[in-house]
Enzyme design. Structure first.
Site, PDB file in Angstrom:
ATOM      1  N   ASN A 104     -10.263  -2.430  -6.804  1.00  0.00           N
ATOM      2  CA  ASN A 104      -9.424  -1.533  -7.599  1.00  0.00           C
ATOM      3  C   ASN A 104     -10.063  -1.139  -8.922  1.00  0.00           C
ATOM      4  O   ASN A 104      -9.653  -0.153  -9.548  1.00  0.00           O
ATOM      5  CB  ASN A 104      -8.057  -2.165  -7.866  1.00  0.00           C
ATOM      6  CG  ASN A 104      -7.145  -2.162  -6.662  1.00  0.00           C
ATOM      7  OD1 ASN A 104      -6.201  -2.944  -6.579  1.00  0.00           O
ATOM      8  ND2 ASN A 104      -7.404  -1.295  -5.696  1.00  0.00           N
ATOM      9  N   ASP A 150       0.824  -1.197   0.000  1.00  0.00           N
ATOM     10  CA  ASP A 150       0.000   0.000   0.000  1.00  0.00           C
ATOM     11  C   ASP A 150       0.869   1.263   0.000  1.00  0.00           C
ATOM     12  O   ASP A 150       1.954   1.269   0.587  1.00  0.00           O
ATOM     13  CB  ASP A 150      -0.893  -0.012   1.245  1.00  0.00           C
ATOM     14  CG  ASP A 150      -2.051   0.960   1.139  1.00  0.00           C
ATOM     15  OD1 ASP A 150      -2.346   1.430   0.023  1.00  0.00           O
ATOM     16  OD2 ASP A 150      -2.661   1.257   2.184  1.00  0.00           O
TER      17      ASP A 150
END
Length: 230
Positions: A63, A15
């Site tokens: 996503n 991340d």
């Protein structure tokens, strides 16, 4: 370098690529490019430290909600990675595994996934596992459907049968899951498999992750006393 750490299966939520780029006044895609370079290094570091399976969260089912430009770039990056890196990984005796709803990916990427997995399926030095179009809840739903298709009997739904129906069937569960960039949640990553994993949250953004960070994480894991509901 940390060797006596006890981690067979390491999971990483990579991340912070976008935040890394924003902090430097760079476009988002530059953060993803840098993140990809770090990912390649981490694979080598894990091999050197005797980790048998490295599973990374490469592209989640959520996503798809990002901009089309970013999604297209991420999918191209995954395709390029499989195209460019697969032969070298095969020579190093590394097995490639991809988990997730692969059928929902672009056809060209699907083709490269199939080729990579087929080419490396007998390799034994270690497994590099990419979670692509992956969501932990989606995986459990898919496992339930798989069990129902074969058993059609509720008594057949057990913890063991669910584990064997997951994308990661017959793999050891992750010993340690690391998430970078300061977020302290799993976001569906290995939701079933990670029930008893040790968790480590690191403030650094993924593009700044180093071998020292990995060693520190493994050292931290080695000091913990794992409990399985005890």
């Amino acid at each position: 370098m940390t060797l006596n750490h006890g981690v067979r299966h390491l999971g990483i939520i990579m991340d912070g690529n976008r935040r890394w780029a924003k902090r430097r006044g760079l476009p988002t895609l530059a953060g993803h490019r840098r993140g990809y370079e770090i990912f390649k290094k981490v694979g080598e570091w894990c091999l050197d430290r005797g980790i048998e399976i490295l599973t990374v969260y490469a592209f989640s089912t959520e996503n798809w909600n990002r901009s089309k430009k970013e999604v297209d770039y991420l999918l191209r990056l995954l395709t390029l990675a499989l195209l460019k890196e697969i032969d070298g990984l095969h020579r190093k005796n590394i097995r490639i595994s991809v988990i997730g709803r692969v059928h929902g990916l672009p056809k060209r990427l699907q083709q490269h996934i199939v080729r990579a997995m087929d080419l490396t399926k007998h390799n034994t030095r270690g497994t590099l596992q990419l979670a692509v179009n992956y969501g932990g809840r989606a995986e459990i739903v898919d496992a339930m459907k798989k069990i129902y298709r074969t058993a059609k009997d509720v008594s057949k739904i057990t913890e063991r049968s669910v584990s064997e129906a997951l994308y990661t069937a017959h793999q050891p569960e992750p010993d340690l899951i690391i998430r970078t960039s300061g977020e302290q949640r799993l976001s569906g990553f290995l939701a079933w498999q990670g029930a008893y994993s040790e968790l480590l949250f690191i403030d650094k953004h993924w593009p700044d992750f180093t071998a020292r960070d990995l060693d520190d994480a493994l050292d931290e894991f080695s000091r913990r006393q794992r409990r399985f509901g005890e």
